[in-house]
Enzyme design. Structure first.
Site, PDB file in Angstrom:
ATOM      1  CG  ASP A  68     -10.944  -1.235  10.862  1.00 27.04           C
ATOM      2  OD1 ASP A  68     -10.462  -2.347  10.556  1.00 27.04           O
ATOM      3  OD2 ASP A  68     -11.012  -0.286  10.061  1.00 27.04           O
ATOM      4  CB  SER A  85     -10.490  -3.526   6.469  1.00 29.58           C
ATOM      5  OG  SER A  85     -10.420  -2.139   6.699  1.00 29.58           O
ATOM      6  CD  GLN A  98     -10.500  -5.538   9.084  1.00 28.23           C
ATOM      7  OE1 GLN A  98      -9.335  -5.307   8.875  1.00 28.23           O
ATOM      8  NE2 GLN A  98     -11.270  -4.702   9.767  1.00 28.23           N
TER       9      GLN A  98
HETATM   10  C1  LIG Z   1     -10.286  -2.967  -1.935  1.00 29.54           C
HETATM   11  C2  LIG Z   1     -10.454  -2.081  -3.161  1.00 29.54           C
HETATM   12  C3  LIG Z   1      -9.171  -1.315  -3.424  1.00 29.54           C
HETATM   13  C4  LIG Z   1     -10.768  -2.971  -4.341  1.00 29.54           C
HETATM   14  O1  LIG Z   1     -11.057  -2.163  -5.458  1.00 29.54           O
HETATM   15  P1  LIG Z   1     -10.523  -2.541  -6.909  1.00 29.54           P
HETATM   16  O2  LIG Z   1     -11.110  -1.584  -7.853  1.00 29.54           O
HETATM   17  O3  LIG Z   1     -10.824  -3.966  -7.154  1.00 29.54           O
HETATM   18  O4  LIG Z   1      -8.989  -2.209  -6.781  1.00 29.54           O
HETATM   19  P2  LIG Z   1      -7.667  -3.086  -7.077  1.00 29.54           P
HETATM   20  O5  LIG Z   1      -7.735  -3.684  -8.432  1.00 29.54           O
HETATM   21  O6  LIG Z   1      -7.469  -4.027  -5.955  1.00 29.54           O
HETATM   22  O7  LIG Z   1      -6.563  -1.945  -7.038  1.00 29.54           O
HETATM   23  C5  LIG Z   1      -6.248  -1.214  -5.879  1.00 29.54           C
HETATM   24  C6  LIG Z   1      -4.801  -0.761  -5.980  1.00 29.54           C
HETATM   25  O8  LIG Z   1      -3.956  -1.892  -5.960  1.00 29.54           O
HETATM   26  C7  LIG Z   1      -3.192  -1.918  -7.170  1.00 29.54           C
HETATM   27  N1  LIG Z   1      -3.069  -3.320  -7.561  1.00 29.54           N
HETATM   28  C8  LIG Z   1      -4.004  -4.088  -8.135  1.00 29.54           C
HETATM   29  N2  LIG Z   1      -3.501  -5.336  -8.307  1.00 29.54           N
HETATM   30  C9  LIG Z   1      -2.245  -5.327  -7.831  1.00 29.54           C
HETATM   31  C10 LIG Z   1      -1.216  -6.292  -7.721  1.00 29.54           C
HETATM   32  N3  LIG Z   1      -1.373  -7.546  -8.121  1.00 29.54           N
HETATM   33  N4  LIG Z   1      -0.051  -5.919  -7.149  1.00 29.54           N
HETATM   34  C11 LIG Z   1       0.162  -4.677  -6.716  1.00 29.54           C
HETATM   35  N5  LIG Z   1      -0.797  -3.709  -6.788  1.00 29.54           N
HETATM   36  C12 LIG Z   1      -1.964  -4.036  -7.343  1.00 29.54           C
HETATM   37  C13 LIG Z   1      -3.969  -1.106  -8.158  1.00 29.54           C
HETATM   38  O9  LIG Z   1      -3.128  -0.590  -9.152  1.00 29.54           O
HETATM   39  C14 LIG Z   1      -4.522  -0.034  -7.287  1.00 29.54           C
HETATM   40  O10 LIG Z   1      -3.527   0.938  -6.976  1.00 29.54           O
HETATM   41  P3  LIG Z   1      -3.863   2.497  -7.099  1.00 29.54           P
HETATM   42  O11 LIG Z   1      -5.021   2.732  -6.146  1.00 29.54           O
HETATM   43  O12 LIG Z   1      -4.249   2.704  -8.521  1.00 29.54           O
HETATM   44  O13 LIG Z   1      -2.595   3.178  -6.675  1.00 29.54           O
HETATM   45  C15 LIG Z   1     -11.651  -1.090  -2.961  1.00 29.54           C
HETATM   46  O14 LIG Z   1     -12.829  -1.814  -2.826  1.00 29.54           O
HETATM   47  C16 LIG Z   1     -11.451  -0.211  -1.777  1.00 29.54           C
HETATM   48  O15 LIG Z   1     -10.606   0.685  -1.784  1.00 29.54           O
HETATM   49  N6  LIG Z   1     -12.247  -0.448  -0.734  1.00 29.54           N
HETATM   50  C17 LIG Z   1     -12.128   0.317   0.490  1.00 29.54           C
HETATM   51  C18 LIG Z   1     -11.111  -0.287   1.451  1.00 29.54           C
HETATM   52  C19 LIG Z   1     -10.945   0.604   2.646  1.00 29.54           C
HETATM   53  O16 LIG Z   1     -10.757   1.806   2.483  1.00 29.54           O
HETATM   54  N7  LIG Z   1     -11.033   0.021   3.876  1.00 29.54           N
HETATM   55  C20 LIG Z   1     -11.019   0.812   5.065  1.00 29.54           C
HETATM   56  C21 LIG Z   1      -9.716   1.459   5.331  1.00 29.54           C
HETATM   57  S1  LIG Z   1      -8.452   0.315   5.731  1.00 29.54           S
HETATM   58  C22 LIG Z   1      -8.371   0.439   7.431  1.00 29.54           C
HETATM   59  O17 LIG Z   1      -8.963   1.289   7.999  1.00 29.54           O
HETATM   60  C23 LIG Z   1      -7.525  -0.561   8.167  1.00 29.54           C
HETATM   61  C24 LIG Z   1      -7.009   0.010   9.464  1.00 29.54           C
HETATM   62  C25 LIG Z   1      -5.531   0.155   9.467  1.00 29.54           C
HETATM   63  C26 LIG Z   1      -4.974  -0.071  10.863  1.00 29.54           C
HETATM   64  O18 LIG Z   1      -4.752  -1.226  11.236  1.00 29.54           O
HETATM   65  O19 LIG Z   1      -4.699   0.913  11.545  1.00 29.54           O
END
Ligand SMILES: CC(C)(COP(=O)(O)OP(=O)(O)OC[C@H]1O[C@@H](n2cnc3c(N)ncnc32)[C@H](O)[C@@H]1OP(=O)(O)O)[C@@H](O)C(=O)NCCC(=O)NCCSC(=O)CCCC(=O)O
Length: 343
Positions: free
Chosen positions: A257, A278, A328
């Site tokens: 990841d 992700s 992913q």
């Molecule tokens: C994906 C989400 C966020 C979806 O939940 P949700 O309630 O539907 O949230 P959301 O509405 O998408 O809001 C999240 C955030 O996005 C904002 N947003 C919403 N729509 C827009 C827009 N059009 N423009 C700009 N920003 C927007 C919202 O205001 C939210 O911001 P906020 O959290 O309030 O500051 C949630 O399910 C979640 O957080 N899941 C977990 C994801 C995660 O933590 N994945 C693992 C970590 S990522 C990773 O490890 C990648 C590795 C990085 C690397 O390469 O090193």
């Protein structure tokens, strides 16, 4: 890259350059002997990988209930997805017999992980078949799931059907610089702004338990869009040893990841990710491998749209055997930058 933003560094936030390396040096087979010799020489066997001693070393709280703690937490201050997947796979594997090996996992990240509290892993023994065993794992914080994961295990069953793609020809890891060495190189540039310097120094201070060597590191003044494809050598930092295959799969799940989703951003140097996370992660394990030995991670993004990006990856053993495949999708919300990335 706008001054004031931590600079993009290959392998740290996914900003690795296109990695097409025609005319690479050696055949994969030529590394087999060298690989086992170099691993003995390179690793101080006392320096065990923190992934094994800590991150993936879950505490058993009750039957099918485990607790995991954190090591490295990304700048986003949400838990690293690979850590949650790796720990979920450890929990799943605990109740699976020794002759069944992980062959696939499918996960959804449903909430951001909170780095301030540990994660609980609750395992459901979905099915114990003769050849296949399935486990469902819920990763929980504050009483709510942050990840749901299904993992399937298979006993070894030989077959005459056997094929794989061919590993890309690339320079061996010994000929390439680590991400840390590249950062030091960038830090030596006289025209580097003070805030970029601070950002790079912060990245150097990160204790990521993974070592990476980009095959074609970005040019410092990269301004052009590039193909969404990267290649880098990767391995767990520290020694793990032969160990068991289940453990190496868990480490590979952690590693897979890292710097993966960033592949989808490579064609867009004029945009920076405001929000990137992700959404799901799937993985298939194909052969035995050592996650503390260099593996080539070939990543590509066949599609991006609608604020999401799809990435696919192949983890190759250095002898050319396909070890694992990954897929992913991530949410990618970007904003235009006035000054394009310098890396
Ligand atoms: C994906 C989400 C966020 C979806 O939940 P949700 O309630 O539907 O949230 P959301 O509405 O998408 O809001 C999240 C955030 O996005 C904002 N947003 C919403 N729509 C827009 C827009 N059009 N423009 C700009 N920003 C927007 C919202 O205001 C939210 O911001 P906020 O959290 O309030 O500051 C949630 O399910 C979640 O957080 N899941 C977990 C994801 C995660 O933590 N994945 C693992 C970590 S990522 C990773 O490890 C990648 C590795 C990085 C690397 O390469 O090193």
């Amino acid at each position: 890259m706008a001054e004031g933003e931590p600079p993009a560094v290959p392998g740290v936030n996914g900003s690795i350059h296109i990695c097409d390396f025609p005319g690479g040096t050696e055949s994969p087979e030529s590394h087999e002997e060298e690989s086992s010799q170099s691993s003995a020489a390179q690793y101080n066997q006392d320096l065990k990988s923190v992934l094994v001693t800590s991150v993936l070393n879950l505490e058993e709280l009750d039957v099918d209930l485990y607790r995991g703690t954190h090591h490295w937490v990304p700048r986003s201050q949400r838990l690293f997805g690979g850590q949650i997947i790796g720990q979920a796979l450890v929990a799943a594997a605990k109740s699976v017999s020794d002759n069944h090996y992980a062959h696939s996992l499918h996960c959804y990240f449903v909430r951001a992980g909170d780095p301030k509290v540990p994660v609980l892993y609750q395992v459901d023994r979905t099915r114990d078949g003769r050849s296949f065993t399935v486990r469902s794992v819920k990763a929980i914080q504050h009483g709510q799931p942050i990840l749901i994961c299904q993992a399937s295990f298979h006993m070894l069953q030989p077959s005459p059907l056997q094929h794989q793609f061919t590993m890309p020809v690339v320079p061996p890891p010994e000929d390439l610089l680590t991400v840390e060495e590249l950062i030091r190189l960038y830090l030596s540039k006289p025209d580097l702004g003070e805030k970029s310097r601070q950002g790079l120094n912060k990245l150097l201070a990160n204790e990521v338990p993974i070592e990476m060597k980009p095959v074609q590191p970005p040019h410092f003044y990269r301004l052009a869009a590039v193909e969404p494809r990267t290649l880098f050598w990767v391995r767990a930092r520290g020694y793990i040893g032969e160990g068991n295959m289940k453990l190496h799969c868990c480490v590979a799940a952690y590693v897979s990841d890292f710097a993966f989703l960033g592949t989808a951003l490579l064609p867009y140097p004029n945009y920076k990710a405001q929000f990137a996370a992700s959404l799901d992660h799937a993985m298939w394990f194909h052969s035995t491998f050592r996650s503390d030995e260099w593996m080539l991670y070939e990543c590509e993004s066949p599609w991006a749209g609608g604020s999401r990006g799809l990435v696919q990856g192949r983890l190759w053993r250095r002898d050319g055997v396909l070890a694992a495949s990954c897929s992913q999708e991530g949410v990618l919300r970007v904003k235009a930058v006035t000054e394009p990335s310098k890396l």
